[in-house]
Scaffold this motif. Sequence first.
Motif, PDB file in Angstrom:
ATOM      1  N   MET A   1      64.893  17.625  48.397  1.00 17.89           N
ATOM      2  CA  MET A   1      65.966  17.807  49.340  1.00 17.89           C
ATOM      3  C   MET A   1      65.886  16.695  50.398  1.00 17.89           C
ATOM      4  SD  MET A   1      66.773  21.136  51.735  1.00 17.89           S
ATOM      5  CE  MET A   1      67.326  22.187  50.415  1.00 17.89           C
ATOM      6  N   LYS A   2      67.032  16.125  50.790  1.00 22.22           N
ATOM      7  CA  LYS A   2      67.081  15.091  51.811  1.00 22.22           C
ATOM      8  C   LYS A   2      66.708  15.665  53.172  1.00 22.22           C
ATOM      9  CE  LYS A   2      70.985  12.814  49.613  1.00 22.22           C
ATOM     10  NZ  LYS A   2      72.383  12.473  49.790  1.00 22.22           N
ATOM     11  N   THR A   3      66.202  14.802  54.061  1.00 21.41           N
ATOM     12  CA  THR A   3      65.827  15.236  55.412  1.00 21.41           C
ATOM     13  C   THR A   3      67.017  15.828  56.149  1.00 21.41           C
ATOM     14  OG1 THR A   3      64.122  13.539  55.495  1.00 21.41           O
ATOM     15  CG2 THR A   3      64.809  14.497  57.592  1.00 21.41           C
ATOM     16  N   ALA A   4      68.188  15.200  56.055  1.00 22.08           N
ATOM     17  CA  ALA A   4      69.385  15.702  56.733  1.00 22.08           C
ATOM     18  C   ALA A   4      69.755  17.091  56.219  1.00 22.08           C
ATOM     19  CB  ALA A   4      70.550  14.736  56.567  1.00 22.08           C
ATOM     20  N   ASP A   5      69.609  17.306  54.907  1.00 16.60           N
ATOM     21  CA  ASP A   5      69.911  18.610  54.326  1.00 16.60           C
ATOM     22  C   ASP A   5      68.952  19.676  54.846  1.00 16.60           C
ATOM     23  OD1 ASP A   5      71.999  17.520  52.889  1.00 16.60           O
ATOM     24  OD2 ASP A   5      70.822  17.292  51.041  1.00 16.60           O
ATOM     25  N   LYS A   6      67.653  19.333  54.956  1.00 12.00           N
ATOM     26  CA  LYS A   6      66.661  20.277  55.475  1.00 12.00           C
ATOM     27  C   LYS A   6      66.963  20.637  56.919  1.00 12.00           C
ATOM     28  CE  LYS A   6      62.681  19.097  52.639  1.00 12.00           C
ATOM     29  NZ  LYS A   6      61.309  18.579  52.647  1.00 12.00           N
ATOM     30  N   SER A   7      67.337  19.631  57.715  1.00  8.56           N
ATOM     31  CA  SER A   7      67.657  19.867  59.117  1.00  8.56           C
ATOM     32  C   SER A   7      68.855  20.798  59.245  1.00  8.56           C
ATOM     33  CB  SER A   7      67.939  18.537  59.821  1.00  8.56           C
ATOM     34  OG  SER A   7      68.276  18.750  61.158  1.00  8.56           O
ATOM     35  N   ASN A   8      69.889  20.575  58.459  1.00  9.43           N
ATOM     36  CA  ASN A   8      71.079  21.427  58.487  1.00  9.43           C
ATOM     37  C   ASN A   8      70.724  22.840  58.053  1.00  9.43           C
ATOM     38  OD1 ASN A   8      73.881  21.920  58.846  1.00  9.43           O
ATOM     39  ND2 ASN A   8      74.124  21.857  56.622  1.00  9.43           N
ATOM     40  N   GLU A   9      69.896  22.951  57.032  1.00  3.00           N
ATOM     41  CA  GLU A   9      69.478  24.274  56.551  1.00  3.00           C
ATOM     42  C   GLU A   9      68.710  25.027  57.639  1.00  3.00           C
ATOM     43  OE1 GLU A   9      66.238  25.738  53.370  1.00  3.00           O
ATOM     44  OE2 GLU A   9      67.848  24.495  52.534  1.00  3.00           O
ATOM     45  N   THR A  10      67.835  24.341  58.370  1.00  7.98           N
ATOM     46  CA  THR A  10      67.085  24.965  59.464  1.00  7.98           C
ATOM     47  C   THR A  10      68.027  25.497  60.525  1.00  7.98           C
ATOM     48  OG1 THR A  10      65.197  23.526  59.063  1.00  7.98           O
ATOM     49  CG2 THR A  10      65.323  24.584  61.222  1.00  7.98           C
ATOM     50  N   ARG A  11      69.032  24.696  60.933  1.00  6.79           N
ATOM     51  CA  ARG A  11      69.999  25.155  61.940  1.00  6.79           C
ATOM     52  C   ARG A  11      70.749  26.385  61.449  1.00  6.79           C
ATOM     53  NH1 ARG A  11      70.523  19.684  62.817  1.00  6.79           N
ATOM     54  NH2 ARG A  11      72.242  19.467  61.379  1.00  6.79           N
ATOM     55  N   MET A  12      71.145  26.376  60.208  1.00  4.97           N
ATOM     56  CA  MET A  12      71.883  27.511  59.661  1.00  4.97           C
ATOM     57  C   MET A  12      70.999  28.762  59.651  1.00  4.97           C
ATOM     58  SD  MET A  12      74.860  26.352  59.207  1.00  4.97           S
ATOM     59  CE  MET A  12      75.680  27.536  58.169  1.00  4.97           C
ATOM     60  N   GLN A  13      69.712  28.595  59.347  1.00  4.72           N
ATOM     61  CA  GLN A  13      68.788  29.732  59.350  1.00  4.72           C
ATOM     62  C   GLN A  13      68.616  30.290  60.752  1.00  4.72           C
ATOM     63  OE1 GLN A  13      65.274  28.092  57.572  1.00  4.72           O
ATOM     64  NE2 GLN A  13      66.035  28.345  55.491  1.00  4.72           N
ATOM     65  N   GLN A  14      68.752  29.456  61.771  1.00  2.00           N
ATOM     66  CA  GLN A  14      68.614  29.902  63.141  1.00  2.00           C
ATOM     67  C   GLN A  14      69.915  30.523  63.660  1.00  2.00           C
ATOM     68  OE1 GLN A  14      67.398  26.287  65.068  1.00  2.00           O
ATOM     69  NE2 GLN A  14      65.257  26.592  64.584  1.00  2.00           N
ATOM     70  N   MET A  16      72.914  29.107  63.874  1.00  2.00           N
ATOM     71  CA  MET A  16      73.789  28.179  64.595  1.00  2.00           C
ATOM     72  C   MET A  16      74.822  27.587  63.649  1.00  2.00           C
ATOM     73  SD  MET A  16      71.310  26.239  67.269  1.00  2.00           S
ATOM     74  CE  MET A  16      69.891  25.920  66.249  1.00  2.00           C
ATOM     75  N   ARG A  17      75.969  27.253  64.231  1.00  2.00           N
ATOM     76  CA  ARG A  17      77.029  26.638  63.431  1.00  2.00           C
ATOM     77  C   ARG A  17      77.770  25.616  64.285  1.00  2.00           C
ATOM     78  NH1 ARG A  17      81.731  28.845  65.246  1.00  2.00           N
ATOM     79  NH2 ARG A  17      81.606  30.901  66.176  1.00  2.00           N
ATOM     80  N   LEU A  18      78.453  24.733  63.641  1.00  2.00           N
ATOM     81  CA  LEU A  18      79.258  23.722  64.312  1.00  2.00           C
ATOM     82  C   LEU A  18      80.363  24.400  65.112  1.00  2.00           C
ATOM     83  CD1 LEU A  18      79.992  20.695  64.636  1.00  2.00           C
ATOM     84  CD2 LEU A  18      81.411  20.958  62.589  1.00  2.00           C
ATOM     85  N   LEU A  41      83.314  28.525  76.875  1.00  2.00           N
ATOM     86  CA  LEU A  41      83.485  27.462  75.884  1.00  2.00           C
ATOM     87  C   LEU A  41      83.094  27.891  74.475  1.00  2.00           C
ATOM     88  CD1 LEU A  41      82.237  24.494  78.082  1.00  2.00           C
ATOM     89  CD2 LEU A  41      84.575  25.332  77.748  1.00  2.00           C
ATOM     90  N   GLY A  42      82.673  29.144  74.293  1.00  2.00           N
ATOM     91  CA  GLY A  42      82.447  29.709  72.959  1.00  2.00           C
ATOM     92  C   GLY A  42      81.111  29.396  72.319  1.00  2.00           C
ATOM     93  N   HIS A  43      80.137  28.937  73.081  1.00  2.00           N
ATOM     94  CA  HIS A  43      78.857  28.536  72.503  1.00  2.00           C
ATOM     95  C   HIS A  43      77.949  29.697  72.106  1.00  2.00           C
ATOM     96  CE1 HIS A  43      80.222  24.774  74.159  1.00  2.00           C
ATOM     97  NE2 HIS A  43      79.282  24.158  73.503  1.00  2.00           N
ATOM     98  N   GLU A  44      78.121  30.844  72.721  1.00  2.00           N
ATOM     99  CA  GLU A  44      77.220  31.963  72.438  1.00  2.00           C
ATOM    100  C   GLU A  44      77.251  32.374  70.962  1.00  2.00           C
ATOM    101  OE1 GLU A  44      75.624  35.996  74.584  1.00  2.00           O
ATOM    102  OE2 GLU A  44      77.526  35.134  75.230  1.00  2.00           O
ATOM    103  N   PRO A  45      78.419  32.634  70.359  1.00  2.00           N
ATOM    104  CA  PRO A  45      78.409  32.985  68.931  1.00  2.00           C
ATOM    105  C   PRO A  45      77.997  31.811  68.032  1.00  2.00           C
ATOM    106  CG  PRO A  45      80.663  33.084  69.814  1.00  2.00           C
ATOM    107  CD  PRO A  45      79.746  32.802  70.952  1.00  2.00           C
ATOM    108  N   ALA A  46      78.297  30.584  68.443  1.00  2.00           N
ATOM    109  CA  ALA A  46      77.966  29.412  67.623  1.00  2.00           C
ATOM    110  C   ALA A  46      76.470  29.113  67.619  1.00  2.00           C
ATOM    111  CB  ALA A  46      78.733  28.194  68.118  1.00  2.00           C
ATOM    112  N   THR A  47      75.742  29.645  68.608  1.00  2.00           N
ATOM    113  CA  THR A  47      74.302  29.388  68.703  1.00  2.00           C
ATOM    114  C   THR A  47      73.468  30.632  68.414  1.00  2.00           C
ATOM    115  OG1 THR A  47      74.248  29.856  71.079  1.00  2.00           O
ATOM    116  CG2 THR A  47      74.652  27.561  70.415  1.00  2.00           C
ATOM    117  N   GLY A  48      74.091  31.640  67.853  1.00  2.00           N
ATOM    118  CA  GLY A  48      73.365  32.874  67.577  1.00  2.00           C
ATOM    119  C   GLY A  48      72.862  33.540  68.842  1.00  2.00           C
ATOM    120  N   GLY A  49      73.620  33.377  69.941  1.00  2.00           N
ATOM    121  CA  GLY A  49      73.262  33.995  71.211  1.00  2.00           C
ATOM    122  C   GLY A  49      72.247  33.226  72.032  1.00  2.00           C
TER     123      GLY A  49
END
Length: 125
Positions: A1-14, A16-18, A41-49
């Motif tokens: 898996m590429k480094t960028a893919d791993k980083s995105n996967e980690t954020r999704m596991q936490q 968080m979303r764009l 500004l809507g950041h709370e749901p996008a960051t998992g609180g």
Amino acid sequence: MKTADKSNETRMQQGMRLLKSFVSTTPFAPGRRPFFKYRDLGHEPATGGRMRAYQNNSIAGMTQPTGWHYHTCEMQFVYVLKGTLIIDFEDGTVATFSAGDSFFIPGGVRHNEIYVSEDKEALEV
């Protein structure tokens, strides 16, 4: 898996979303202080609180200090966009903030807003 893919996967596991926040979809509303209006500004749901962000504007000048208080959170960051505010901090300092100034308060640190101008605008994170 590429480094960028791993980083995105980690954020999704936490949980968080764009997020893209636009003025047209984030209107101002009343908030906890009657002399301010707030734009969530809507950041709370996008960051998992994990984070909140608001634009905070004066409706009227503050006529009385807020009183000593603290926020139950990890931290608070404020960037002043316009106007002036004066805050007394529990370490004994009193600071005046104007456009372009900012401050960072760890959660639980007591402070007292003693003056806010009628034209104050700030970003609170």
